[in-house]
Design an enzyme around this catalytic site. Structure first.
Site, PDB file in Angstrom:
ATOM      1  N   ASP A  85      47.005  64.466 102.790  1.00  0.00           N
ATOM      2  CA  ASP A  85      47.192  63.069 102.401  1.00  0.00           C
ATOM      3  C   ASP A  85      46.527  62.882 101.031  1.00  0.00           C
ATOM      4  O   ASP A  85      45.861  63.783 100.514  1.00  0.00           O
ATOM      5  CB  ASP A  85      46.624  62.104 103.459  1.00  0.00           C
ATOM      6  CG  ASP A  85      47.229  60.699 103.312  1.00  0.00           C
ATOM      7  OD1 ASP A  85      47.855  60.402 102.271  1.00  0.00           O
ATOM      8  OD2 ASP A  85      47.070  59.870 104.240  1.00  0.00           O
TER       9      ASP A  85
HETATM   10  C1  NOJ Z   1      48.093  57.540 101.769  1.00  0.00           C
HETATM   11  C2  NOJ Z   1      48.681  57.219 103.102  1.00  0.00           C
HETATM   12  O1  NOJ Z   1      47.727  57.446 104.115  1.00  0.00           O
HETATM   13  C3  NOJ Z   1      49.920  58.025 103.424  1.00  0.00           C
HETATM   14  O2  NOJ Z   1      50.488  57.525 104.593  1.00  0.00           O
HETATM   15  C4  NOJ Z   1      50.883  57.982 102.285  1.00  0.00           C
HETATM   16  O3  NOJ Z   1      52.076  58.650 102.635  1.00  0.00           O
HETATM   17  C5  NOJ Z   1      50.220  58.586 101.059  1.00  0.00           C
HETATM   18  N1  NOJ Z   1      49.065  57.792 100.730  1.00  0.00           N
HETATM   19  C6  NOJ Z   1      51.140  58.686  99.863  1.00  0.00           C
HETATM   20  O4  NOJ Z   1      51.341  57.459  99.308  1.00  0.00           O
END
Ligand code: NOJ
Length: 735
Positions: free
Chosen positions: A266
């Site tokens: 993430d």
């Molecule tokens: C953080 C989030 O937790 C995740 O769900 C998301 O896909 C990513 N950022 C990318 O934006």
């Protein structure tokens, strides 16, 4: 290309080029017009990082992406295309209900259709991989991201993650090469939804049994449905953050499940191994993550800054890098990017397909199916010449999309007021008050929002609302959470509607008690006052592009509500987490028992205000007693459980018939009951039909005291009814 071509390509690449494939760069570094979804201030990419990157996120537009792709490939030593990834969650430009609302539909087929539309729209704008579905099981309504989950039940979540993956990717071999499809990335592996106290990014403490039996199945369902990528979660598990967690990423995912797709961190999660204090610096973080099998580093310089050195020092075997690169190249190949790096990017289709009438119609249908009627003492539906006032801050707003619709503009939506006018419905409207956040809110754009009004202006709106209510026979009061009160980094300690809206409710109720509250929300709320004050309550979540039209359809009776709660609505925040499938305790409490030493509170009830699976209709249904075709189940065999459902009301409507099973006795404490099947049946007045469910040994498995995953012989109770509290039961024995 076949696998041998990919291996030859890999062998021909320099170490720097290989590491580049493992680096995902925010779109801003290629273009300014992009949306930040995480902290970006510390990323200090070099020209080489950008020239060798493997993927880009959060940037869209057919023309723009074609130009970026061309420029990039022209300059890349092996002309390897980028993959463009984005957070397409509940739709791209045509927005569908938030995932929690889609869970309430209890209609995964409709979600599959919504995902297919989202795929085709976003593919036209250049997206090749979407960060959806979010498979995280959620039990804590304080957590802002419950809006992005389909709720508190492992089975419901699994059915939905499968449907969504199939919706995005299509089915069959070579599906990802088909036009209008995108690759789906399941997230956040694992158990991100169990954050302690509902505080985002917080610690997770779970027993291995709960983790395996309740949290893992929905990710597994996505993997089994053919998901080719998976995102790590921000949390620790057994005190090790996912992005460096070998047990989760290697033992479970790769070894036990045989997953050979891509793992993406993430946003900045590899770097956060340092802030978690399990890595001393970025280099150690890179070391831990690559060893755990995390292939792509989203938005930090951990990999591009340190992997080369780690290989040269002999601390990381280059074969580990090769394995990761091969997985990334394989995904690019499955998407057909080597033959067609521009895939579906199509300016013409962007104009004609995005937000076309059919897509909007699907949004309206899905929204209406997601609404849950919690209470109805005669106010809904309205019509037949009644004088109705629509009052409340959601009556004139286009902000209906939910916080994850970062690429959709609310200008494409209509307000409830505009729909009433467009459909010649002669109803009075009044704003009543502002949304009224009780604290400053930070939007995805980073801007502070605090919608204050002067006391005089506030009073004027309230007075107008009273006047509108006084002159009406019925009031439709639109209340709830605004988009910015839910979603990522939007945990709440008080889960009520804002104070100014509570004032509006009281002021309106003082002059007219024929109130139906239409409740906008991204999470289960404490709605005691609303339930006590209003005669009807309709939950509409954050309904999407055509949400306003759908609300008018349901409020005026064109469509009967058929949604069911995918997550319990608590009595108050003190009960949270409260969920129907809790374990049996040694001192279970049942209402009326006056023994003090039972598992209960002294000041609030145990039961939630509205349980999982609950939702009413404008019609009524009769569900017959449960019939089993046999009372003994042997392994390898199937029992048929059946009820007859009859629409005993006066309008056409749909009912969600739900089957729960209770394992009466086992080697470990088991949930009091678990959802094992459901079906949505639409019936004309007076019509009846059978709902039939299969029960087999597979469905009864769990991790026993000996750590073996299997069903244990003995008695089971099967319940079939229209919510999780049904006592309509029959018993069978597994031998
Ligand atoms: C953080 C989030 O937790 C995740 O769900 C998301 O896909 C990513 N950022 C990318 O934006």
């Amino acid at each position: 290309m076949d696998r041998n071509d990919l291996i030859r390509l890999l062998e021909d690449m320099s170490l720097e080029e290989k590491i580049g494939q493992l680096v995902q760069i925010p779109g801003s570094f290629f273009e300014d017009d992009f949306i930040i979804t995480g902290p970006a201030n510390y990323i200090n990419y070099t020209g080489e990082d950008l020239a060798l990157a493997g993927s880009v996120l959060s940037i869209l537009g057919a023309g723009k992406l074609r130009a970026i792709q061309k420029r990039f490939m022209d300059n890349h030593p092996h002309h390897i295309p980028l993959i463009f990834m984005a957070d397409i969650i509940n739709g791209y430009r045509t927005v569908f209900p938030i995932p929690l609302g889609q869970g309430a539909m209890f209609n995964p087929q409709l979600s599959r259709e919504c995902a297919a539309i989202a795929a085709e729209e976003s593919a036209a704008s250049g997206v090749q991989l979407v960060f959806s579905p979010m498979a995280d099981l959620v039990r804590d309504a304080r957590w802002g991201r419950v809006m992005e989950s389909t709720g508190e039940d492992p089975y419901l979540n699994s059915v939905y993650t499968k449907a969504l993956v199939e919706g995005y990717q299509g089915e069959g071999s070579d599906n990802l090469r088909a036009k209008g499809r995108v690759s789906a990335c399941v997230k956040h592996f694992a158990a991100y939804g169990a954050a302690t106290a509902g505080r985002d990014y917080n610690t997770v403490e779970l027993s291995d049994r709960t983790f395996r039996d309740e949290y893992l199945p929905s990710y597994k369902a996505a993997v089994d449905a053919g998901c080719d990528s998976l995102m790590t979660s921000f949390n620790v598990l057994n005190r090790i953050p996912s992005s460096g967690n070998n047990y989760v990423m290697r033992t479970i995912l790769r070894e036990e499940w045989g997953y050979d797709g891509v793992v993406i961190s993430d946003w900045a999660a590899i770097n956060e191994l340092v802030t978690h204090r399990i890595a001393g610096d970025e280099k150690e973080a890179a070391y831990l993550a690559i060893n755990a099998g995390v292939d792509i580093d989203m938005c930090t310089r951990c990999y591009c800054g340190h992997l080369k050195e780690l290989v040269e020092e002999g601390r990381v075997d280059e074969r580990l890098i090769d394995e990761s690169v091969l997985r990334v190249l394989t995904l690019k190949n499955k998407l057909g990017l080597f033959e067609n790096p521009y895939r579906d990017m199509d300016e013409e289709k962007e104009k004609t397909f995005i937000l076309c009438d059919d897509n909007r119609a699907a949004s309206r249908r899905a929204a209406a199916e997601s609404f849950v009627l919690l209470k109805n003492d005669g106010i809904l539906p309205v019509g037949n010449g009644e004088k109705v006032a629509f009052i409340g801050p959601f009556t004139d707003t286009r902000e209906l999309n939910g916080s994850w619709s970062i690429f959709a503009g609310s200008e494409d939506n209509m307000t409830i007021e505009e729909v009433l006018r467009a459909e010649n419905l002669d109803y009075v409207t009044a704003k009543g008050c502002r949304f009224g956040a009780d604290y400053p809110l930070m939007g995805m754009g980073g801007a502070d929002q605090f919608d204050e009004l002067s006391p005089e202006a506030e009073e004027e709106l309230l007075t107008q609302a009273e006047e509108a209510a006084r002159g009406a026979e019925k009031v439709i009061l639109t209340l709830g959470e605004s988009n910015h009160m839910t979603g990522e980094a939007s945990s709440r300690g008080f889960i009520e509607i804002p104070r100014i809206q509570q004032r509006l409710l009281r002021r309106v109720a003082a002059v007219n008690d024929n109130i139906a509250v239409v409740l906008f929300t991204g999470r289960p709320l404490d709605i005691r006052e609303i339930s006590d004050t209003a005669k009807s309550v309709l939950v509409v979540w954050q309904p999407g592009t055509e949400g306003a039209g759908a609300i008018v359809d349901v409020v005026t009776g064109k469509i009967s509500p058929s949604g069911k709660l995918p997550m319990s609505f608590p009595y108050c925040v003190g009960q949270v987490p409260v969920y129907y499938n809790e374990l049996s305790t040694g001192r279970p409490y049942s209402a009326g028992n006056d023994n003090k030493f039972l598992s209960k509170y002294i000041d609030i009830p145990n039961a939630p205000a509205y349980p999982f699976g609950f939702g009413m209709s404008y019609s009524a249904f009769d569900i017959s007693e449960v019939r089993l075709d046999k009372s003994v189940l042997s392994k390898g065999d199937t029992i048929k459980a059946e009820v007859t459902v009859k629409n005993t009301g006066s309008v056409k409507a749909a009912e969600v018939v739900q089957m729960y099973i209770r394992d009466e006795y086992a080697s470990v404490a088991r949930p009091v009951r678990e959802l094992k099947g459901f079906t949505k049946i639409e019936l004309e007045p007076g019509e009846e039909r059978a709902a039939v469910f299969d029960i087999n040994e597979d469905m009864l498995r769990f991790t026993g005291a000996d750590d073996v995953y299997r069903a244990e012989e003995g008695m089971f109770t099967v319940y079939i009814g229209n919510d999780s509290t049904t006592e309509n039961e029959a018993k069978f024995e597994l031998v």
